[in-house]
Write a protein that holds these residues in place. Structure first.
Motif, PDB file in Angstrom:
ATOM      1  N   SER A  89      35.240  55.790  38.991  1.00 48.58           N
ATOM      2  CA  SER A  89      33.993  55.029  38.900  1.00 48.58           C
ATOM      3  C   SER A  89      34.051  54.041  37.739  1.00 48.58           C
ATOM      4  O   SER A  89      34.150  54.445  36.574  1.00 48.58           O
ATOM      5  N   PRO A  90      33.963  52.738  38.028  1.00 46.34           N
ATOM      6  CA  PRO A  90      33.973  51.765  36.928  1.00 46.34           C
ATOM      7  C   PRO A  90      32.787  51.955  35.984  1.00 46.34           C
ATOM      8  O   PRO A  90      32.908  51.677  34.790  1.00 46.34           O
ATOM      9  N   ALA A  91      31.656  52.427  36.498  1.00 47.29           N
ATOM     10  CA  ALA A  91      30.494  52.650  35.630  1.00 47.29           C
ATOM     11  C   ALA A  91      30.805  53.749  34.610  1.00 47.29           C
ATOM     12  O   ALA A  91      30.459  53.631  33.425  1.00 47.29           O
ATOM     13  N   LEU A  92      31.467  54.806  35.055  1.00 48.03           N
ATOM     14  CA  LEU A  92      31.800  55.894  34.130  1.00 48.03           C
ATOM     15  C   LEU A  92      32.863  55.462  33.128  1.00 48.03           C
ATOM     16  O   LEU A  92      32.827  55.857  31.960  1.00 48.03           O
ATOM     17  N   ARG A  93      33.810  54.639  33.565  1.00 46.52           N
ATOM     18  CA  ARG A  93      34.819  54.159  32.615  1.00 46.52           C
ATOM     19  C   ARG A  93      34.179  53.266  31.555  1.00 46.52           C
ATOM     20  O   ARG A  93      34.451  53.407  30.363  1.00 46.52           O
ATOM     21  N   ALA A  94      33.281  52.373  31.999  1.00 41.40           N
ATOM     22  CA  ALA A  94      32.636  51.468  31.042  1.00 41.40           C
ATOM     23  C   ALA A  94      31.804  52.262  30.039  1.00 41.40           C
ATOM     24  O   ALA A  94      31.801  51.969  28.836  1.00 41.40           O
ATOM     25  N   ASN A  95      31.110  53.270  30.533  1.00 41.05           N
ATOM     26  CA  ASN A  95      30.287  54.082  29.641  1.00 41.05           C
ATOM     27  C   ASN A  95      31.140  54.818  28.609  1.00 41.05           C
ATOM     28  O   ASN A  95      30.816  54.845  27.417  1.00 41.05           O
ATOM     29  N   ALA A  96      32.239  55.405  29.058  1.00 39.84           N
ATOM     30  CA  ALA A  96      33.103  56.159  28.138  1.00 39.84           C
ATOM     31  C   ALA A  96      33.736  55.227  27.099  1.00 39.84           C
ATOM     32  O   ALA A  96      33.969  55.611  25.951  1.00 39.84           O
ATOM     33  N   ARG A  97      33.996  53.993  27.501  1.00 43.60           N
ATOM     34  CA  ARG A  97      34.585  53.044  26.552  1.00 43.60           C
ATOM     35  C   ARG A  97      33.535  52.540  25.570  1.00 43.60           C
ATOM     36  O   ARG A  97      33.848  52.293  24.401  1.00 43.60           O
ATOM     37  N   MET A  98      32.309  52.426  26.041  1.00 46.43           N
ATOM     38  CA  MET A  98      31.219  52.055  25.127  1.00 46.43           C
ATOM     39  C   MET A  98      31.049  53.174  24.079  1.00 46.43           C
ATOM     40  O   MET A  98      30.953  52.906  22.876  1.00 46.43           O
ATOM     41  N   LEU A  99      31.040  54.409  24.540  1.00 45.58           N
ATOM     42  CA  LEU A  99      30.924  55.532  23.602  1.00 45.58           C
ATOM     43  C   LEU A  99      32.121  55.559  22.650  1.00 45.58           C
ATOM     44  O   LEU A  99      31.987  55.928  21.479  1.00 45.58           O
ATOM     45  N   GLY A 100      33.268  55.185  23.140  1.00 46.30           N
ATOM     46  CA  GLY A 100      34.479  55.177  22.329  1.00 46.30           C
ATOM     47  C   GLY A 100      34.322  54.326  21.080  1.00 46.30           C
ATOM     48  O   GLY A 100      34.878  54.653  20.020  1.00 46.30           O
ATOM     49  N   ARG A 101      33.539  53.252  21.174  1.00 48.22           N
ATOM     50  CA  ARG A 101      33.359  52.376  20.003  1.00 48.22           C
ATOM     51  C   ARG A 101      32.708  53.134  18.854  1.00 48.22           C
ATOM     52  O   ARG A 101      33.104  52.971  17.695  1.00 48.22           O
ATOM     53  N   GLY A 102      31.697  53.946  19.171  1.00 48.27           N
ATOM     54  CA  GLY A 102      31.037  54.754  18.136  1.00 48.27           C
ATOM     55  C   GLY A 102      32.004  55.749  17.507  1.00 48.27           C
ATOM     56  O   GLY A 102      31.984  55.982  16.294  1.00 48.27           O
ATOM     57  N   TYR A 103      32.857  56.321  18.341  1.00 43.18           N
ATOM     58  CA  TYR A 103      33.828  57.294  17.816  1.00 43.18           C
ATOM     59  C   TYR A 103      34.911  56.618  16.987  1.00 43.18           C
ATOM     60  O   TYR A 103      35.440  57.221  16.052  1.00 43.18           O
TER      61      TYR A 103
END
Lengths: 221, 234
Positions: free
Chosen positions: A89-103
């Motif tokens: 799911s591209p939506a799930l990948r985009a979300n996980a990458r957005m969260l990755g920025r905080g980490y």
């Protein structure tokens, strides 16, 4: 568990960690919107721990391992590629990458290393693996962290989406403990990107895509 | 094991065909490749059957596999059976395989695997329709694993545990009986106006329909027709 592990795990699993957890429902918001009954939420939480969470946890464990083994940037790119191929799911990948920025911000401030590039981007489980490697969190706890965080995300989001006694939702997380342990047992020994499990959940992925196109929502994903 | 290997050659492509549980028959060939029908040589899929189909398309060649009938995995009292496809595509090779439904009857226990290895610039179009149960049944056990690599890197890896309890979990399939997917690997195909579309991180996408019956989901059928044009097959 030795003392350093306990505090690290508590810190990284804490919802007050400034990594954007409040924007997440672990797919619960679109699941409820598509008709998932409130009574089925514990089964939903369990299904995640058997499917998409296994991919996340496996990714974090392998990223941790390669980082400790002296991994170079391209090793982590291979982990990210393996994760992306297992996250259709591209939506799930985009979300996980957005969260990755905080980490990444967390990693660079709390566990910095020479040569850190502030522009570095990666998916959340890859960055989490790096945080685990640098902070000293072991592989089993890294996997537990991913499982626990997901279960707690579902439980906490439920309170905002449907009126319920918070003790009830907390009991769901406690009841999921054997599944979190099973997840950790399943992935803690993994060392190579190709070994990362690819357990899919087609409806979770479909709901994530629908949610991405929804304008009225409480949670990003 | 059944084998279909195609390599371009002046005049007419060289086809190496070996019959197993499925017998390959050439329907059409030109100098670049061939269209090949797969015909079952006996009743499929019974407990203990392990169907293996090995496909190879040489660099620059093309192959279109046509199934003549869907497959029912019959009640085997839980005895496992398997359906394994392995396809290797050389540089710039093209493969189209829009399969017909696999129906997993009550008492069937199927492991299905699809392994696709694409060299640079290769393209593959696949359709996979999985149906749980015949009329009035809930359907047996299925585990479906797909692994596709492009130029050595994972492009899509999916391992679906679709046993009755696991698939009915909320978020997996719930009460839906049909999982219908058309998958394009090696390029980013055009949008089709139906079904849920998933763009892969690498070059590729699939359209998937989850539902009650095979004829109400039009997305995968539309995608199969529309995306086939991108393969430029004769």
């Amino acid at each position: 568990m030795d003392a350093s592990q306990s505090v690290l795990l508590a810190l990284l699993a804490d919802a007050r960690l400034p990594t954007g957890a409040h924007t997440q429902s672990a797919g619960l918001e679109p699941a409820l919107r598509s008709g998932l009954p409130a009574a089925s939420v514990p089964a939903y939480l369990a299904a995640r721990l058997r499917t998409v969470c296994v991919v996340e946890a496996g990714t974090a464990v392998v990223a941790r391992h390669l980082s400790l083994a002296g991994g170079r940037a391209r090793d982590l790119v291979a982990v990210e590629t393996a994760w992306a191929a297992r996250t259709p799911s591209p939506a799930l990948r985009a979300n996980a990458r957005m969260l990755g920025r905080g980490y990444v911000r967390l990693l660079h401030r709390l566990w910095p290393a020479a040569g850190d590039d502030p522009r570095w981007r990666a998916t959340r489980p890859v960055v989490l693996g790096l945080i685990a490697a640098r902070s000293g969190l072991d592989a089993v706890n890294t996997a537990r962290l991913v499982g626990y965080d997901d279960a707690q995300t579902v439980a906490a989001a439920m309170l905002k989406l449907a009126p319920l006694d918070p003790l009830v939702t907390t009991s769901w997380v406690l009841a999921a403990r054997p599944l979190i342990e099973a997840l950790a047992d399943r992935v803690a020994h993994l060392t190579r990107p190709g070994e990362i499990p690819a357990c899919g959940a087609p409806l979770i992925e479909q709901w994530a895509q629908d949610h991405d196109h929804t304008t009225e929502r409480l949670f990003r994903a | 094991m059944s084998t279909i290997a195609v390599a371009p050659a002046p005049g007419r492509a060289r086809c190496r065909l070996v019959a197993g549980a499925l017998s390959p028959r050439v329907l059409h060939a030109d100098d670049g490749g061939a269209r090949v029908a797969l015909v079952a040589t006996g009743a499929l899929l019974l407990g203990g059957d392990e169907v293996r189909i090995d496909v190879e398309v040489a660099p620059g060649g093309w192959l279109e596999v046509v199934e003549t009938a869907g497959t029912v995995a019959y009640d085997a009292g839980g005895t496992p059976s398997g359906w394994h496809v392995r396809a290797r595509l050389g540089e710039g090779a093209r493969l189209s395989w829009c399969g017909l439904p696999l129906v997993v009857a009550d008492g069937a226990h199927v492991r299905r695997s699809t392994e696709l290895t694409l060299a640079a610039r290769a393209r593959a179009l696949l359709r996979e329709t999985l149906v749980f149960g015949r009329v009035g049944e809930t359907g047996g056990v299925l585990r479906a694993v797909t692994r596709a690599t492009l130029d050595g890197a994972d492009l899509l890896v999916e391992d679906l545990d679709l046993g009755p309890a696991a698939r009915r979990s909320p978020g997996v399939l719930g009460e839906r009986r049909v999982l219908d997917t058309t998958l394009a690997l090696g390029w980013r195909p055009v949008e089709v106006p139906a079904g849920h579309r998933y763009d892969l991180d690498g070059p590729g996408a699939f359209v998937r329909y989850l539902g009650a019956d095979t004829h109400s989901g039009t997305g995968p059928a539309l995608a199969a027709t529309s995306w086939r044009a991108d393969l430029d097959l004769p």
